[in-house]
Design a protein around this motif. Sequence first.
Motif, short mmCIF file in Angstrom:
data_model
loop_
_atom_site.label_atom_id
_atom_site.label_comp_id
_atom_site.label_asym_id
_atom_site.label_seq_id
_atom_site.Cartn_x
_atom_site.Cartn_y
_atom_site.Cartn_z
N ALA A 173 -4.88 7.29 5.45
CA ALA A 173 -5.89 7.38 4.39
C ALA A 173 -6.79 8.59 4.61
CB ALA A 173 -6.72 6.10 4.35
N CYS A 185 -2.53 4.62 0.57
CA CYS A 185 -2.85 4.52 2.00
C CYS A 185 -3.97 3.50 2.25
CB CYS A 185 -3.26 5.89 2.54
SG CYS A 185 -1.90 7.08 2.59
N ILE A 186 -4.93 3.42 1.35
CA ILE A 186 -6.01 2.44 1.49
C ILE A 186 -5.44 1.02 1.36
CG2 ILE A 186 -8.10 1.54 0.41
CD1 ILE A 186 -8.81 4.44 -0.32
#
Length: 467
Positions: free
Chosen positions: A438, A333-334
């Motif tokens: 995230a 997600c980052i």
Amino acid sequence: MRQRWTTLFLAATVMMMGYVFWDVVSPLSTTLKSPVHDGGMAWTAAEYGFFAGSYSIFNIFLLMLFFGGIILDRMGIRFTGIMATGMMLAGAFVNYAAIAFMSPEQYIDMPFTLFGLIPAHLKLQVLVSAIGFGIFGVGCDITGITISKVVTKWFTGHELASAMGIQVAMARLGTASAISFSPLLAFYYGLPAPLLAGVIVLLLGFVLFIVYTWMDRSFDRREEQRQIAVTEAKQQPSEVHASEQTSFLSPLRKVLRNPGFWLIAVLCVFFYSSIRPFLKFATDVLVNKYGIEEVTAGWIVSILPYGTIILTPLFGNLYDRVGRGATLMLIGCIIVTLCHILIAMPIMNTTWMASIVMIFLGISFSLVPSAMWPSVPKIVPLGQLGTAYSIIYFIQNIGLMLVPMWVGNIIGENTDTDGQVNFTPPMLIFTAFGIASAITAWILRWMDKRKNYGLEKANEQLKTGAD
């Protein structure tokens, strides 16, 4: 073991064929918006956004995924799979027929606009295409939850994450194939040709699922014999699953009370809203922002799904052997958030930089699904799994419907009279979804420590009769 992997190949191939049609129109967005005399359909950005979002419209407003999950848990894999693959085929044919045989010059006034997301004055061709794509979407998502249950059924206690990784990889192969070859088919044989090819592929997928049902029936017979032997050895009654069938809505109630399930579901909608709608517009971004020729842009965008074909099984195997599923989701997600930030920046205007970003997006598109989907059976029991997957898909569909419509309208508002588009505002929308995913992944990782779901642990080897 050989039968297990043969089953995986059959099931994953069926799902791959669904993804071929899902993305067959994505690289044609520029052509669809071209004037009719140039071989296009003169669709507006808002009309294309409505079409892209129509995949989910029946799943959301008619609650088809809820019914699909309950039907799967109650009626079984074979009935549900044949029904769903048949719906995919029927919807795809309607979509193809609208593009091939309807005039783009007929219009209809829509009685509702969904708060302005649907154009009030719409081409009839777009509406019929959207209806077909919506029927296809119902079938495709119910097929998806059915295939997920197939893989869980055969691989629980074995290489579950690796198997799901291979399933996802083959789905991405379908996406990559569509994005790569759809522009070529349209260039040489006309705009309807890629959709016709997709219909033929789905017909083959329908046949393959019928072949799978024979193997599934054999599995059930072996498992029933094994259960009878175990029951006789323990001298216990054979009504093993009676308590699970007490209520039609019992699995639904149990799933909705599970906090870990809700975190997975929210993560799913945020993450996929940051990636899948972006794929619908990615070719447009490369053509308009970087000046890349359309066929070449399709190949650059295909870097994303092609990369996942190799990486997703590798990350799935890593999850099987080492664990760290929640951490893998957080890292993915980052990465997707950082990639969208780079694309949104005006300084990013070279082809090689766009290609590198697509590579990292592909890494993210591998990391999160390879850990997320095998994590669901750790949180939800097998008897509730069809219902759980259906709710996850339902929530995911909210994003897959609304985000393309929203972005299509934003692109229309940021297009000048010369046709030049400022893609920064839509890219900031995708960035926001990446940030939200995230944050959700971090909360899931924290919750795993509290509830001990086992997401950070390697998959347990609980043997079943799936050999």
